[in-house]
Design a protein around this motif. Structure first.
Motif, PDB file in Angstrom:
ATOM      1  N   ASN A   2     111.102  -2.003 125.793  1.00 39.80           N
ATOM      2  CA  ASN A   2     112.171  -1.506 124.934  1.00 39.80           C
ATOM      3  C   ASN A   2     112.093   0.022 124.913  1.00 39.80           C
ATOM      4  OD1 ASN A   2     113.624  -0.621 122.614  1.00 39.80           O
ATOM      5  ND2 ASN A   2     113.574  -2.704 121.826  1.00 39.80           N
ATOM      6  N   ASN A   3     113.024   0.658 125.601  1.00 41.34           N
ATOM      7  CA  ASN A   3     112.983   2.119 125.725  1.00 41.34           C
ATOM      8  C   ASN A   3     113.196   2.840 124.403  1.00 41.34           C
ATOM      9  OD1 ASN A   3     112.388   2.232 128.481  1.00 41.34           O
ATOM     10  ND2 ASN A   3     114.517   1.891 129.009  1.00 41.34           N
ATOM     11  N   ALA A   4     113.990   2.280 123.511  1.00 39.32           N
ATOM     12  CA  ALA A   4     114.197   2.906 122.203  1.00 39.32           C
ATOM     13  C   ALA A   4     112.895   2.928 121.416  1.00 39.32           C
ATOM     14  CB  ALA A   4     115.289   2.182 121.431  1.00 39.32           C
ATOM     15  N   ILE A   5     112.154   1.834 121.454  1.00 40.08           N
ATOM     16  CA  ILE A   5     110.877   1.779 120.741  1.00 40.08           C
ATOM     17  C   ILE A   5     109.857   2.674 121.421  1.00 40.08           C
ATOM     18  CG2 ILE A   5     108.965   0.272 120.045  1.00 40.08           C
ATOM     19  CD1 ILE A   5     111.542   0.010 118.341  1.00 40.08           C
ATOM     20  N   LYS A   6     109.870   2.729 122.747  1.00 42.70           N
ATOM     21  CA  LYS A   6     108.960   3.632 123.460  1.00 42.70           C
ATOM     22  C   LYS A   6     109.212   5.073 123.045  1.00 42.70           C
ATOM     23  CE  LYS A   6     107.315   5.057 128.021  1.00 42.70           C
ATOM     24  NZ  LYS A   6     106.777   6.243 127.446  1.00 42.70           N
ATOM     25  N   THR A   7     110.485   5.459 122.962  1.00 41.77           N
ATOM     26  CA  THR A   7     110.830   6.809 122.522  1.00 41.77           C
ATOM     27  C   THR A   7     110.349   7.043 121.096  1.00 41.77           C
ATOM     28  OG1 THR A   7     112.737   6.854 123.989  1.00 41.77           O
ATOM     29  CG2 THR A   7     112.751   8.420 122.152  1.00 41.77           C
ATOM     30  N   ALA A   8     110.549   6.057 120.225  1.00 42.07           N
ATOM     31  CA  ALA A   8     110.106   6.185 118.830  1.00 42.07           C
ATOM     32  C   ALA A   8     108.595   6.380 118.756  1.00 42.07           C
ATOM     33  CB  ALA A   8     110.531   4.957 118.028  1.00 42.07           C
ATOM     34  N   VAL A  44     115.054  -1.569 111.295  1.00 46.13           N
ATOM     35  CA  VAL A  44     115.774  -0.628 112.157  1.00 46.13           C
ATOM     36  C   VAL A  44     115.946   0.708 111.458  1.00 46.13           C
ATOM     37  CG1 VAL A  44     117.982  -0.150 113.295  1.00 46.13           C
ATOM     38  CG2 VAL A  44     116.930  -2.414 113.508  1.00 46.13           C
ATOM     39  N   VAL A  45     116.369   0.695 110.207  1.00 48.07           N
ATOM     40  CA  VAL A  45     116.585   1.935 109.459  1.00 48.07           C
ATOM     41  C   VAL A  45     115.272   2.698 109.306  1.00 48.07           C
ATOM     42  CG1 VAL A  45     117.335   2.901 107.249  1.00 48.07           C
ATOM     43  CG2 VAL A  45     118.595   1.011 108.276  1.00 48.07           C
ATOM     44  N   ARG A  46     114.177   1.987 109.153  1.00 46.75           N
ATOM     45  CA  ARG A  46     112.874   2.651 109.025  1.00 46.75           C
ATOM     46  C   ARG A  46     112.472   3.348 110.324  1.00 46.75           C
ATOM     47  NH1 ARG A  46     109.437  -1.706 105.397  1.00 46.75           N
ATOM     48  NH2 ARG A  46     110.784  -1.534 103.572  1.00 46.75           N
ATOM     49  N   VAL A  47     112.777   2.720 111.454  1.00 43.00           N
ATOM     50  CA  VAL A  47     112.480   3.355 112.740  1.00 43.00           C
ATOM     51  C   VAL A  47     113.325   4.624 112.892  1.00 43.00           C
ATOM     52  CG1 VAL A  47     112.547   3.115 115.254  1.00 43.00           C
ATOM     53  CG2 VAL A  47     111.791   1.185 113.850  1.00 43.00           C
ATOM     54  N   VAL A  48     114.605   4.525 112.555  1.00 45.30           N
ATOM     55  CA  VAL A  48     115.497   5.682 112.637  1.00 45.30           C
ATOM     56  C   VAL A  48     114.964   6.809 111.752  1.00 45.30           C
ATOM     57  CG1 VAL A  48     117.833   6.539 112.140  1.00 45.30           C
ATOM     58  CG2 VAL A  48     117.514   4.310 113.259  1.00 45.30           C
ATOM     59  N   THR A  49     114.566   6.476 110.538  1.00 51.42           N
ATOM     60  CA  THR A  49     114.035   7.471 109.610  1.00 51.42           C
ATOM     61  C   THR A  49     112.738   8.081 110.137  1.00 51.42           C
ATOM     62  OG1 THR A  49     115.050   6.337 107.740  1.00 51.42           O
ATOM     63  CG2 THR A  49     113.250   7.841 107.234  1.00 51.42           C
ATOM     64  N   ALA A  50     111.862   7.258 110.678  1.00 47.07           N
ATOM     65  CA  ALA A  50     110.573   7.740 111.194  1.00 47.07           C
ATOM     66  C   ALA A  50     110.748   8.721 112.341  1.00 47.07           C
ATOM     67  CB  ALA A  50     109.707   6.559 111.634  1.00 47.07           C
ATOM     68  N   THR A  51     111.855   8.592 113.069  1.00 43.87           N
ATOM     69  CA  THR A  51     112.111   9.482 114.209  1.00 43.87           C
ATOM     70  C   THR A  51     113.078  10.605 113.846  1.00 43.87           C
ATOM     71  OG1 THR A  51     113.943   8.143 115.067  1.00 43.87           O
ATOM     72  CG2 THR A  51     111.710   7.611 115.861  1.00 43.87           C
ATOM     73  N   ASN A  52     113.341  10.766 112.567  1.00 43.46           N
ATOM     74  CA  ASN A  52     114.278  11.798 112.090  1.00 43.46           C
ATOM     75  C   ASN A  52     115.645  11.665 112.758  1.00 43.46           C
ATOM     76  OD1 ASN A  52     112.476  13.097 110.252  1.00 43.46           O
ATOM     77  ND2 ASN A  52     111.445  13.993 112.019  1.00 43.46           N
ATOM     78  N   GLY A  53     116.033  10.428 113.008  1.00 41.63           N
ATOM     79  CA  GLY A  53     117.350  10.159 113.572  1.00 41.63           C
ATOM     80  C   GLY A  53     117.464  10.354 115.070  1.00 41.63           C
ATOM     81  N   GLU A  54     116.363  10.689 115.737  1.00 40.23           N
ATOM     82  CA  GLU A  54     116.439  10.887 117.194  1.00 40.23           C
ATOM     83  C   GLU A  54     116.648   9.561 117.928  1.00 40.23           C
ATOM     84  OE1 GLU A  54     114.076  13.807 119.196  1.00 40.23           O
ATOM     85  OE2 GLU A  54     113.413  14.618 117.276  1.00 40.23           O
ATOM     86  N   VAL A  55     116.108   8.489 117.388  1.00 44.95           N
ATOM     87  CA  VAL A  55     116.383   7.153 117.918  1.00 44.95           C
ATOM     88  C   VAL A  55     117.447   6.550 117.018  1.00 44.95           C
ATOM     89  CG1 VAL A  55     115.450   4.867 118.402  1.00 44.95           C
ATOM     90  CG2 VAL A  55     114.055   6.892 118.852  1.00 44.95           C
ATOM     91  N   LYS A  56     118.538   6.123 117.599  1.00 45.90           N
ATOM     92  CA  LYS A  56     119.681   5.607 116.848  1.00 45.90           C
ATOM     93  C   LYS A  56     119.580   4.096 116.655  1.00 45.90           C
ATOM     94  CE  LYS A  56     121.540   9.711 117.236  1.00 45.90           C
ATOM     95  NZ  LYS A  56     120.894  10.699 116.436  1.00 45.90           N
ATOM     96  N   ALA A  57     120.132   3.614 115.563  1.00 48.07           N
ATOM     97  CA  ALA A  57     120.084   2.185 115.238  1.00 48.07           C
ATOM     98  C   ALA A  57     120.692   1.332 116.345  1.00 48.07           C
ATOM     99  CB  ALA A  57     120.791   1.925 113.910  1.00 48.07           C
TER     100      ALA A  57
END
Length: 75
Positions: A2-8, A44-57
């Protein structure tokens, strides 16, 4: 993978740190990363928050466009 999670993970620093930010275990993040389980919508929202919005929902859960729509791109 999962590239989004890898980025996070890369942005936050580690699977453990992302898990802590999301209130889940490192093992849960590992499962997300390797597509063994999906990120729960409430996480999902927690991941977005943890990445300061760099990873999108919509990048994390593209299979849920009703909950996490892709932003409309200008023509």
């Amino acid at each position: 993978m999962n590239n989004a999670i890898k980025t996070a993970i890369d942005l936050v620093g580690s699977q453990q740190k992302l898990g802590s930010a999301c209130g889940v275990t490192q093992q849960a993040v590992y499962k997300w990363l390797h597509n063994k389980s999906k990120v729960a919508p409430e996480q999902v929202v927690r991941v977005v928050t943890a990445t300061n919005g760099e990873v999108k929902a919509h990048e994390i859960r593209p299979d849920l466009p009703g909950l996490f729509p892709h932003p409309v791109q200008a023509a």
